[in-house]
Design a protein around this motif. Structure first.
Motif, short mmCIF file in Angstrom:
data_model
loop_
_atom_site.label_atom_id
_atom_site.label_comp_id
_atom_site.label_asym_id
_atom_site.label_seq_id
_atom_site.Cartn_x
_atom_site.Cartn_y
_atom_site.Cartn_z
N LEU A 17 3.66 9.62 -5.11
CA LEU A 17 4.41 9.45 -3.86
C LEU A 17 4.98 8.04 -3.74
O LEU A 17 6.04 7.85 -3.12
N LYS A 18 4.30 7.06 -4.32
CA LYS A 18 4.83 5.71 -4.30
C LYS A 18 6.03 5.55 -5.24
O LYS A 18 6.81 4.60 -5.14
N TRP A 74 1.65 4.17 4.01
CA TRP A 74 0.23 4.11 3.72
C TRP A 74 0.01 3.58 2.31
O TRP A 74 0.83 3.79 1.41
N ARG A 109 -6.08 13.55 -6.67
CA ARG A 109 -5.55 13.06 -5.40
C ARG A 109 -4.97 11.66 -5.57
O ARG A 109 -3.93 11.33 -4.99
N ALA A 127 -1.07 10.34 -4.98
CA ALA A 127 -0.75 9.11 -4.23
C ALA A 127 0.13 8.19 -5.05
O ALA A 127 1.11 7.61 -4.54
N GLU A 177 -2.04 3.59 -1.35
CA GLU A 177 -2.48 4.71 -2.18
C GLU A 177 -3.88 5.16 -1.77
O GLU A 177 -4.18 6.35 -1.73
N THR A 233 -5.72 10.46 9.14
CA THR A 233 -4.74 9.43 8.85
C THR A 233 -5.36 8.05 9.04
O THR A 233 -6.45 7.93 9.65
N LEU A 269 6.67 6.68 4.78
CA LEU A 269 5.22 6.73 4.61
C LEU A 269 4.76 5.41 4.01
O LEU A 269 4.88 5.18 2.81
N GLU A 281 -5.19 5.00 1.20
CA GLU A 281 -5.11 5.73 2.46
C GLU A 281 -4.58 7.15 2.24
O GLU A 281 -5.01 8.09 2.92
N ILE A 282 -3.66 7.30 1.31
CA ILE A 282 -3.16 8.64 0.99
C ILE A 282 -4.28 9.49 0.41
O ILE A 282 -4.45 10.66 0.77
N TYR A 303 -6.57 10.59 3.14
CA TYR A 303 -5.96 11.66 3.93
C TYR A 303 -6.04 13.00 3.21
O TYR A 303 -6.37 14.03 3.82
N ILE A 308 7.89 11.96 3.70
CA ILE A 308 6.75 11.34 3.01
C ILE A 308 7.22 10.49 1.83
O ILE A 308 6.45 10.23 0.90
#
Length: 296
Positions: free
Chosen positions: A289-290, A243, A282, A286, A245, A257, A241, A247-248, A251, A236
């Motif tokens: 994760l980026k 996607w 959330r 996101a 932000e 997804t 990954l 879209e994350i 999800y 991820i």
């Protein structure tokens, strides 16, 4: 030969004593929570973020029964099968008789009230990053949950992994409570890091492990074999990954997804937990994760 024997015996005694000292359980400082008061309302959000029910509810529990933390779910690994214990407020079979320090030492140091090591199936090196106030709030919320008298079941662990003192050696090699992703982070990225690396302990599943079962942080969130032996847990990082932000966030809210597939396996309760947090949390995950370094 006699001198050699005495030398070897002395070396063994000294080495054994050193091992015993180095591998002793190390609880939290006694003043860790001085001056703090727990709030069960805030603790409920911490409970969902940390995923306590995901592991400690009874197998197959649904609805309100998920709040009955009777234990019993089995988690296979390369070292044996770990069985989640009863952590309901029952005073005999659960943790109803535990103090705040008892719970905190288990959660953040992997140390039992009796001073024994817990296996790292409990992700205490992730939880070690939690702020003291969140631990106090979580403790307050746990006390409000239903008690259950189901006895905890033993782990199915063979020799030598059944020797708990060896876990002290594992801790020496793998104890790292520092955040993995460093550098300049925005407020949202910092919050996302805290949720993902500490409370939600994402790295425990999504990061590969070394031969001793420690996390390979050089490949943080780059995916790993499923401990059950069935399939893999996905990479991820931004290298895989792709996607957005938004879209994350979607999800983590719905489990769907961008291509209309849906979460499965142990990710289902993770989504259920994340969906109960504020959308800002959330979105923070996101954003974090980026920021994670991409790993192919």
């Amino acid at each position: 030969m006699r001198r050699l024997f005495l030398f070897v015996l002395a070396a063994a005694v000294v080495g054994g004593a050193a091992f015993w000292a180095l591998t002793r359980p190390a609880p939290l400082p006694a003043d860790t929570f001085a001056g703090l008061t727990g709030d069960a309302g805030r603790g409920e959000a911490v409970f969902h973020a940390t995923g306590c029910a995901s592991c400690h509810m009874a197998p197959g529990a649904t609805g309100e029964a998920k709040l009955v933390l009777a234990g019993g779910q089995a988690f296979p690994s390369d070292f044996g099968t770990f069985v989640a214990p009863n952590i309901s407020p029952d005073p005999q079979q659960g943790i109803g008789g535990w103090s705040l320090m008892d719970v905190a030492n288990a959660l953040q140091r992997g140390v039992s009230p009796g001073g024994a090591h817990y296996y790292p199936a409990l992700p205490y090196w992730s939880y070690a990053r939690m702020q003291p106030q969140d631990v106090v709030d979580l403790y307050a919320f746990l006390q409000t949950l239903p008690a259950d008298a189901t006895p905890s079941q033993p782990h199915q662990i063979g020799f030598p992994f059944s020797l708990r003192r060896l876990v002290g050696g594992w801790k020496l090699l793998n104890s790292d409570a520092e955040f993995v992703v460093q550098g300049d982070l925005t407020e949202a990225e910092t919050r996302g890091r805290y949720i993902a690396e500490a409370m939600a302990h994402c790295g425990e599943c999504h990061t590969p492990r070394n031969a001793l079962g420690g996390l390979d942080t050089s490949r943080w969130l780059a995916g790993a074999p499923n401990p059950s032996g069935q399939g893999t847990i996905p990479n991820i990082t931004p290298a895989k990954l792709d996607w957005s932000e938004g879209e994350i966030v979607a999800y983590l809210t719905s489990g769907f997804t961008p291509d209309y597939d849906s979460a499965g396996g142990h990710m289902v309760p993770v989504i259920e937990n994340m969906a109960q947090l504020p959308e800002s949390d959330r979105a923070a995950v996101a954003a974090y994760l980026k920021k994670v370094p991409g790993v192919e």
